[in-house]
Design a protein around this motif. Structure first.
Motif, short mmCIF file in Angstrom:
data_model
loop_
_atom_site.label_atom_id
_atom_site.label_comp_id
_atom_site.label_asym_id
_atom_site.label_seq_id
_atom_site.Cartn_x
_atom_site.Cartn_y
_atom_site.Cartn_z
N ASN A 110 1.02 -1.32 0.18
CA ASN A 110 0.12 -0.10 -0.26
C ASN A 110 0.80 1.15 -0.19
N GLU A 111 2.61 0.75 -0.05
CA GLU A 111 2.67 2.09 -0.14
C GLU A 111 3.17 2.59 -1.39
N ASP A 112 2.71 4.22 -1.70
CA ASP A 112 2.91 4.58 -2.97
C ASP A 112 4.82 4.63 -2.68
N ILE A 113 4.66 4.86 -4.70
CA ILE A 113 5.52 4.34 -5.42
C ILE A 113 6.23 5.48 -6.61
N GLY A 133 -0.46 7.82 -11.29
CA GLY A 133 -2.30 6.94 -10.52
C GLY A 133 -2.20 6.04 -10.75
N ASP A 134 -1.53 5.04 -11.04
CA ASP A 134 -1.92 3.51 -11.75
C ASP A 134 -1.22 2.32 -10.69
N GLU A 135 -2.51 1.81 -10.49
CA GLU A 135 -2.03 0.62 -9.10
C GLU A 135 -1.76 -1.50 -10.19
N TYR A 136 -0.73 -1.77 -9.24
CA TYR A 136 -0.59 -2.84 -9.38
C TYR A 136 -0.64 -3.49 -8.39
N ALA A 186 -0.68 -4.81 -2.88
CA ALA A 186 -1.27 -3.77 -3.66
C ALA A 186 0.22 -2.28 -3.65
N ASN A 187 0.37 -2.03 -4.60
CA ASN A 187 0.87 -0.38 -5.10
C ASN A 187 0.44 0.72 -6.09
N ARG A 188 0.14 1.85 -5.51
CA ARG A 188 -0.26 2.69 -6.54
C ARG A 188 1.43 3.64 -7.05
N MET A 189 1.37 4.06 -8.51
CA MET A 189 2.29 5.06 -8.48
C MET A 189 1.79 6.14 -8.55
#
Ligand code: ZN
Length: 291
Positions: free
Chosen positions: A121-124, A271-274, A285-288
């Motif tokens: 869940n940490e933003d990248i 904005g993308d999440e993988y 899950a992580n969001r760019m």
């Protein structure tokens, strides 16, 4: 046993997921007097030798106050400070094909560094000049014992557990020279977790479904059975070169479905999440985001 780490005012703490909630290991050890790792770093320094103490702690920790609701926690990286981070390139048949490369005859090992570690869940953060960022769903292997020249037959005995990993990659940097290092070592380019599931609960690391979703769309769907070199073979191979120790991690390669293999290639953007999901290991899950 299913382990996690979480943020607290006292730093990253170690927890064990149970039906009663997440056991706060440090608090439970203090309350019961049972000798247990005081922190995630302490755990991964001891490796599998710490497991009997943790099992005794789980049996003894009766006080509900020692348990936390998992949904209230902010995860830390499943392994916050690996000693070594080894990765295997081109280790799935169909991924080697989509990359336009021959299936390797020996494991292709490369490394990442601890600056790449990120939590679930940490933003990248993506810098504007990182224009060709790709995902890679992988089965992560956490070492639990010291091995050197271990045989394939004995290699899995040295595994502490398994976790999801996303071997994020910047393809232009990766291909810029003969070394993949640049494209693999950008800050926070190895999220892992949310759990480390101990090896006794993973009956066969070569028979686990492995999936990845981009913004909810299934992009990767395979099975670790498609690996060219098994986890045991990779450990045995690496241990002929270097001593592997508790807390070292190995990212064992990605199956097909990465952006590199697509036409056209629409790279990851803010904005993308993988989401990565290896069977039985939870979802990572992580969001760019924009750096
Ligand atoms: Zn990879």
């Amino acid at each position: 046993m299913k382990l996690l780490t979480y943020q607290s005012s006292k730093g990253i703490r170690l927890g064990v997921v149970t039906a009663r909630g997440v056991l706060d290991v440090a608090a439970a050890a203090a309350a019961t007097g049972i000798d247990c790792p005081a922190s995630p770093d302490d755990l991964y320094a001891q490796g599998s030798a710490a497991l009997p103490g943790l099992a005794a702690l789980l049996a003894a920790a009766d006080d509900p106050a020692l348990y936390r609701e998992e949904s209230d926690l902010t995860y830390g990286p499943a392994v916050p400070n690996p000693g070594k981070i080894l990765c295997v390139g081109l280790n799935y048949q169909k991924h080697a094909a989509e990359s336009g490369m021959a299936a390797p005859e020996e494991p292709v090992l490369f490394s990442k560094f601890n600056n790449t570690i990120a939590a679930p869940n940490e933003d990248i953060p993506l810098q504007a000049d990182w224009e060709t960022v790709d995902y890679e769903s992988e089965l992560g292997v956490v070492m639990g014992a010291t091995v050197r020249n271990v045989s394939v037959e004995d290699a899995l005995d040295a595994v502490f557990g398994y976790c999801n990993m996303n071997d994020l990659s910047e393809r232009d940097f990766q291909m810029r020279s003969g070394q993949w290092l640049l494209g693999k070592t950008l800050d926070k380019f190895l999220p892992l977790g949310p759990y480390v599931v101990t090896a006794d609960e993973v009956p066969d690391p070569q028979n686990m479904s492995i999936k990845g979703w981009l913004n909810g769309e299934l992009r990767q769907s395979s099975n670790t059975a498609d690996m060219i070199f098994s986890v045991a073979e990779v450990i045995a191979y690496a241990s002929r070169i270097m001593t592997l120790e508790p807390g070292d991690v190995i990212s064992s390669g990605t199956p097909e479905g990465v952006i590199l293999g697509m036409d056209p290639r629409v790279w990851l953007k803010p904005g993308d999440e993988y989401i990565v999901e290896v069977e039985g290991l939870g979802k990572l899950a992580n969001r760019m985001v924009k750096a």
